[in-house]
Design an enzyme around this catalytic site. Structure first.
Site, mmCIF file in Angstrom:
data_model
loop_
_atom_site.group_PDB
_atom_site.id
_atom_site.type_symbol
_atom_site.label_atom_id
_atom_site.label_comp_id
_atom_site.label_asym_id
_atom_site.label_seq_id
_atom_site.Cartn_x
_atom_site.Cartn_y
_atom_site.Cartn_z
ATOM 1 N N GLY C 42 7.967 -71.992 66.644
ATOM 2 C CA GLY C 42 8.263 -70.739 66.276
ATOM 3 C C GLY C 42 7.185 -70.319 65.015
ATOM 4 N N GLY C 44 7.907 -67.160 62.991
ATOM 5 C CA GLY C 44 8.197 -66.230 62.000
ATOM 6 C C GLY C 44 7.593 -66.809 60.914
ATOM 7 N N LEU C 45 8.342 -66.196 59.702
ATOM 8 C CA LEU C 45 7.848 -66.405 58.149
ATOM 9 C C LEU C 45 7.769 -67.936 58.096
ATOM 10 C CD1 LEU C 45 9.313 -63.632 56.081
ATOM 11 C CD2 LEU C 45 7.229 -63.807 56.993
ATOM 12 N N HIS C 268 26.056 -57.609 59.068
ATOM 13 C CA HIS C 268 25.444 -56.729 58.145
ATOM 14 C C HIS C 268 26.072 -55.178 58.205
ATOM 15 C CE1 HIS C 268 22.208 -54.436 56.175
ATOM 16 N NE2 HIS C 268 21.651 -55.362 56.135
ATOM 17 N N ARG C 339 26.911 -58.529 51.337
ATOM 18 C CA ARG C 339 27.284 -57.933 52.489
ATOM 19 C C ARG C 339 28.471 -58.110 53.139
ATOM 20 N NH1 ARG C 339 20.999 -59.381 55.015
ATOM 21 N NH2 ARG C 339 19.929 -57.704 53.654
ATOM 22 N N HIS C 410 24.032 -59.852 62.084
ATOM 23 C CA HIS C 410 22.818 -59.850 61.747
ATOM 24 C C HIS C 410 21.993 -61.293 61.480
ATOM 25 C CE1 HIS C 410 19.404 -58.187 59.364
ATOM 26 N NE2 HIS C 410 19.715 -58.772 58.324
ATOM 27 N N GLU C 434 15.729 -69.757 58.933
ATOM 28 C CA GLU C 434 17.237 -69.362 59.358
ATOM 29 C C GLU C 434 17.809 -70.571 60.322
ATOM 30 O OE1 GLU C 434 17.571 -65.330 61.220
ATOM 31 O OE2 GLU C 434 19.611 -65.787 61.639
#
Lengths: 247, 241, 648
Positions: C42, C44-45, C268, C339, C410, C434
């Site tokens: 992965g 991502g960030l 969300h 949220r 979300h 996540e």
């Protein structure tokens, strides 16, 4: 709405490709272009045929993955959007839509509408970064940056790396992509430090990978989904020439 | 400076930009010189005489030829390169993008027309003027008349008395106009002197320069066509300054 | 055999835990780092920042991503911003306040020490990103600008227009590129991890499928890091990217890693409502819109009907006939409640019949007041790109008519269980961002996902992984011709062969859409014992149908998107059931998990701290067997648990 689709099909990089014609029916005007492609693919699967391969992911216009050339336009006839953000209401009911992959020597077709854009990664690996180590940095507010500069840097940084610029350019030039990165960093004091090195190595890599020469037609900017301006190309030219003249 | 002017895309483009800039300046000079015709053909001939086979005029001509050659050769190298970069498989459907000028996408075609026109022009004028002097002669025969190498005015009157020459030259000037509408602002862009604020100004400037050049040349050609008479040509050929 | 869960939380004062821990854990010398290999799955960030930082330290890193470039990871789509406790606004923000807001926002179901560490390193992230050239928004004085996000009463969110995730990811991706160029990181784009390989109880590599050629590849390493994001796409319709999936995490679970709190899903509140049945994904409208937008439905049913019929425009409804229900119910936080609260409030109004579109599943987000107060230009400057996107999708101009919004899936707070070092129950296997469960409890606050991804990747994992790898400095390169790799590859091949052999009649999407509906109706915003039991039965039946009636075209040895999707759906079909089981077990409401049986008189989430102040960690027991649950007690040493209150 009903459409006739003329889509480029190609099994793999080595095979010859050709257009095939399909029909899709009862498409709602609120359907996105890629959802229309999903519907076509689901139909094809049910007919036992292989679906059309196309790149896509976030479907909100930011990942830069989708990449179709639609009716002669990179990302279709809408302005300033990626293919995934285009809705079928933009097309005339009953019309024929021609869908092609990006065409550029540096972007070989992998399958159908999917092309290999790793050349863009390679250009960025050549210098599209600021060489800072993790945790070896000053406070975020230590370097004030004029708002206008930060805004302009952001304008360039909006590039999603989709490849539309090189795919559109009649010269197959990647200048807008390269310029967006060089210019975004050149507008910031942090980025200026290795600005000369960056401009030289990124342009050298771009040339090495077989991209063409910019002739300032501005077609890239017209088709850029993020409306990155060719003013960044001017800045890249300036950065590059200034760097070379100092060698 | 290594050789970035020959091995990098941006460097090669800079060569196009600088050589193009030089050619535009020359054309502007040439046009101003031609405009003298409107006021005094004697004055025009005086300039022709001044620009004979002198060392400075020859050096200028050589430089100019080199400029044309460089601009032309680089254009071909870049275009071949670009054609390859575009890949073997071309798009089945293409469109003219909004805000993209037709000229910008057809610079080579326009350039070739300009070069062909230049060839014609060299045959019509240069070969009867500076070339004659370089060969050591002083006059040549044009349309059955003996025209001295320094009598540009008479040559012009003779050439443009034919309608088809006027038409050919107008086509040439038109191609040049298109070429310059893109070329002039583009050379600033390539050299890095442009931004969003300046694009409208640069493009407007390019259109003004291109139009000035077109009008400047065209008006002289048309003027010659309209005023040319055998008597006038005779007068020009027998005039002793 | 239940897990013996040791969170390895360091002792001592809250503010000292991380420093003490860093001082106590082992480090690997530069000479030894060169001998050690790490796989990061992965980009991502979390993945990109971890791989870049680990490469920089001298480890040999391999990164894998399913898209054509690391830059496509879905972190890129985060719009609003990233939180940090800089207190640049002088509004009395602090590390403790960010920690407290995050713990409270998560409804007291996160691990205290992890959250405090997150808040502590948040400031470093901003510094790091600025140095990388992330063009954060600035004030005229040249210093960094902030805005507010839900669940906070201070302004601590840093942003880059509506593209903060993109800019942060491009920063991490640039750091990654720097390391790829230096040779310390090797990139494998268009590769999907299909299994994790375990030898002697430790993670030692992965089986990956080259998505272009279809070839199965073996990659060995001394440690494997999972950074593959969340599993929201189990609902088919979500704000996740089309290819986002839970498969990498699920393979870890199959191989014995504990999966914690799978039922914690964030819905969300501000997404564009669903239309028709052909929709492929839901589009998020940034939470930042709630800074200036006001959420309402009409007070009168006749107005609702008139709007649905189109005889009245939303702008025709008079101020006194509008129900700004968030401002009414939560005066202190107003439109900026967390949220989960905002989503449930929208559902409450729509359930009461006040939904404003033809499906009855939409509320208004209105900028009328803000435009009057600030002018159209200011609003355009702040949200122009979002407004344009909204108009492109819906054909409605949000400067003139309010936006229609509705909650959508979300983010998933649940994920692979990790200890304080971010290591899973399998030694040598780490999970960050996540993909793990640790920092957001039962609900994540806006602008905190980016914070967690980068905190884990830049500032936590690069230290904590050394503690494990220090034991590996004598270990040779991992061989991939061992029995463990053979078996893992054979297993993957068998899965693929099985799917092709079915030759049924339903496409992957046909079945996935049905799974999505089961999940949304029964394991969505409000859950009951009955709905969850029903979901389990229905998912099991659908899974049987999948194995009997899947129609898979193409071949395994080529670029085959359908095969990729089928493999992911196969995992979702088990993951969905796991989520339902976890939700069924958790007989309380907390954060994003709302059990209708457990609510206060005002309809707020009612926690049962006496029974459920724990993380439920599930252990895989085979496809048709009930997984075994272990618990990690979430002992709160420093924060007093209270009923969340956003009213005053």
């Amino acid at each position: 709405m009903n459409f006739t689709l003329k889509i480029w099909r190609q099994r793999d990089a080595k095979s010859q490709g050709a257009f095939e014609t399909y029909k899709v029916e009862n498409i709602s005007a609120d359907t996105s272009f890629l959802e229309m492609m999903d519907i076509l693919n689901n139909n094809l699967i049910h007919e036992g045929k292989e679906p059309v391969a196309f790149d896509h992911d976030c479907r909100e216009g930011i990942c830069g993955m989708c990449s179709m050339h639609i009716n002669g336009h990179a990302h279709g006839p809408s302005q300033a959007v990626t293919t995934c953000q285009m809705y079928m209401r933009k097309f005339k009911d009953g019309s024929t839509i021609t869908i092609e992959p990006w065409r550029s020597a540096a972007f070989p077709v992998i399958r159908d509408l999917v092309v290999d854009r790793s050349a863009y990664d390679k250009i960025l690996q050549a210098g599209g970064f600021i060489s800072v180590r993790t945790n070896s940095v000053p406070d975020g507010n230590a370097i004030p940056i004029p708002k206008a500069d930060a805004d302009e840097s952001m304008d360039a940084a909006a590039c999603v790396g989709c490849g539309a610029c090189a795919a559109t350019c009649k010269n197959g030039s990647a200048m807008l992509f390269v310029a967006a990165r060089v210019s975004s960093l050149a507008k910031l004091p942090q980025g200026k430090v290795e600005g000369a090195r960056r401009a030289k190595s990124m342009v050298a890599k771009m040339d090495e990978l077989g991209f063409g020469n910019c002739t300032n037609t501005g077609a890239c900017q017209a088709q850029c989904p993020k409306q990155v301006s060719i003013a960044h190309i001017a800045r890249l030219n300036r950065e590059f020439l200034a760097a070379k003249l100092q060698d | 400076m290594s050789c970035f002017l020959t091995n990098s895309s941006v460097g090669k483009k800079l060569v196009m930009s600088i050589s193009g800039c030089f050619l535009v300046l020359f054309i502007l000079f040439h046009m101003s010189m031609n405009l003298t015709m409107l006021f005094s053909w004697q004055g025009y001939n005086a300039i022709c005489e001044f620009l004979g086979a002198n060392w400075y005029a020859l050096a200028g001509t050589a430089l100019l030829a080199a400029g044309v050659l460089v601009h032309f050769v680089y254009a071909f190298i870049l275009t071949i390169n670009n054609y390859r970069a575009r890949g073997k498989q071309r798009y089945a459907v293409t469109v003219q993008e909004k805000g993209v000028s037709w000229a910008s996408k057809n610079m080579l075609v326009l350039g070739v027309i300009v070069i062909l026109g230049l060839g014609l022009h060299l045959v019509h004028f240069w070969s009867k003027m500076q070339l004659v002097e370089i060969m050591g002669a002083h006059a040549s025969v044009v349309g059955g008349l003996d025209v001295p190498a320094t009598n540009g005015a008479a040559l012009m009157m003779i050439t443009f008395s034919k309608w088809y020459n006027v038409v050919l030259y107008l086509v040439w000037f038109a191609a040049l106009w298109f070429h310059l509408t893109h070329g002039v602002w583009s050379m600033f862009q390539t050299a890095g002197f442009a931004n969003d604020t300046w694009y409208p100004r640069l493009k407007c400037g390019a259109n003004i320069v291109a139009t000035l050049i077109f009008l400047g040349f065209a008006v002289v050609a048309v003027y010659c066509y309209l005023t040319s008479t055998p008597q006038l040509i005779e007068e020009m050929l027998t005039y002793v300054g | 055999m239940a897990y013996k869960l040791d969170a390895k939380t360091p002792a001592g004062e809250l503010a000292q835990k991380w420093s003490n821990h860093k001082a106590a854990i082992k480090v690997v010398s530069p000479a030894n780092k060169r001998k050690l290999d790490i796989i990061v799955v992965g980009t991502g960030l979390g993945g990109a920042s971890a791989a870049a930082s680990l490469g920089e330290l001298g480890y040999n890193v391999k990164i894998f991503c399913i898209s054509d470039s690391p830059r496509r990871a879905h972190s890129i789509a985060a719009q609003g911003g990233i939180n940090a406790a800089k207190n640049y606004q002088n509004d009395n923000d602090s590390v403790y306040r960010l920690f407290y807001d995050t713990i409270k926002g998560g409804d007291y179901r996160a691990r205290e020490a992890n959250v405090y560490r997150l808040a502590e390193v948040s400031n470093l992230i901003i510094d790091q990103c600025v140095a990388q050239g992330v063009p954060f928004a600035r004030e005229y004085g040249g210093l960094l600008a902030n805005r507010s996000f839900g669940g906070a009463q201070v302004s601590r969110t840093f942003y880059a227009r509506g593209q903060t995730g993109q800019q942060l990811l491009l920063g991490a991706y640039a750091a990654l590129n720097k390391e790829i160029a230096a040779g310390s990181v090797k990139s494998y784009p268009r590769h999907e991890m299909l299994d994790v390989v375990i030898e002697n109880g430790e993670a030692c590599g992965i089986i990956a499928r080259n998505l272009v050629t279809g070839e199965l590849e073996r990659h060995g390493a001394h440690a494997v890091v999972i950074a593959t994001g969340g599993y929201g796409n189990v609902f088919f319709l979500s704000t996740n990217a089309m290819a986002s999936n839970g498969s990498a995490a699920f393979q870890c679970y199959r191989k014995g890693a504990g999966f914690a709190n799978p039922c914690f899903t964030q819905i969300h509140p501000t997404c564009i409502p669903v239309h028709g049945t052909q929709q492929s994904k839901l589009t998020l409208m940034s939470e930042s819109l709630r800074n200036d937008g006001r959420i309402w439905v009409p007070k009168k049913m006749e107005d609702v009907e008139a709007i649905r019929k189109g005889t009245k425009l939303p702008s025709d409804i008079a101020e006194e006939d509008r129900d700004y229900y968030l401002e009414r119910r939560y005066p202190a936080f107003g439109n900026l409640v967390p949220r989960d609260v905002a989503s449930r409030a929208a559902k409450e109004r729509c359930d009461a019949g006040y939904g404003v579109n033809e499906t009855g599943l939409a509320v208004f987000l209105d900028f009328k007041t803000a435009i009057e107060r600030l002018g159209k230009d200011t609003i355009k400057q702040r949200y122009g790109n979002l407004f344009d996107m909204y108009e492109e999708i819906t054909d409605v101009n949000p400067y003139e008519q309010p936006m229609q919004i509705f909650p959508a899936v979300h983010y998933t707070m649940g994920g692979i269980w990790v200890d304080y070092n971010l290591m899973t129950t399998i030694p040598g296997l780490y999970a960050i961002g996540e993909a793990n469960f640790s920092d957001h409890g039962a609900n994540r606050l806006g602008a905190s996902a980016l914070m967690q991804g980068l905190a884990d990747g830049y500032f936590v994992l690069p230290y904590t992984i050394g503690d494990y790898l220090a034991k590996k400095i004598q270990a040779p390169k991992v061989k991939t011709d061992t029995a463990a790799f053979d078996e893992a590859e054979k297993g993957v091949q068998a899965r693929i062969d099985r799917l092709f052999a079915i030759k049924g009649n339903q496409s992957v999407d046909d079945i996935h859409k049905r799974l999505g509906l089961i999940m949304w109706d029964n394991v969505g915003m409000a859950r009951t014992k009955e709905s969850l039991e029903k979901a389990i039965v229905e998912i099991q039946a659908l899974r049987k149908e999948f194995y009997a009636d899947l129609k898979l075209v193409g071949t395994a040895d080529s670029f085959n998107v359908e095969l990729e999707k089928a493999l992911r759906l196969e995992d979702f079909l088990e993951l969905g059931e796991l989520m339902a089981r976890d939700a069924l077990n958790r007989e309380e409401s907390c954060g994003g998990h709302f059990r209708s049986e457990h609510q206060t008189e005002d309809g707020e989430a009612l926690r049962h701290d006496d029974k459920f102040a724990y993380a439920a960690v599930w252990e895989y027991k085979g496809i048709d067997n009930v997984p075994e649950m272990s618990i990690e007690n979430l002992d709160y040493e420093f924060v007093h648990r209270a009923q969340r209150n956003y009213k005053d």
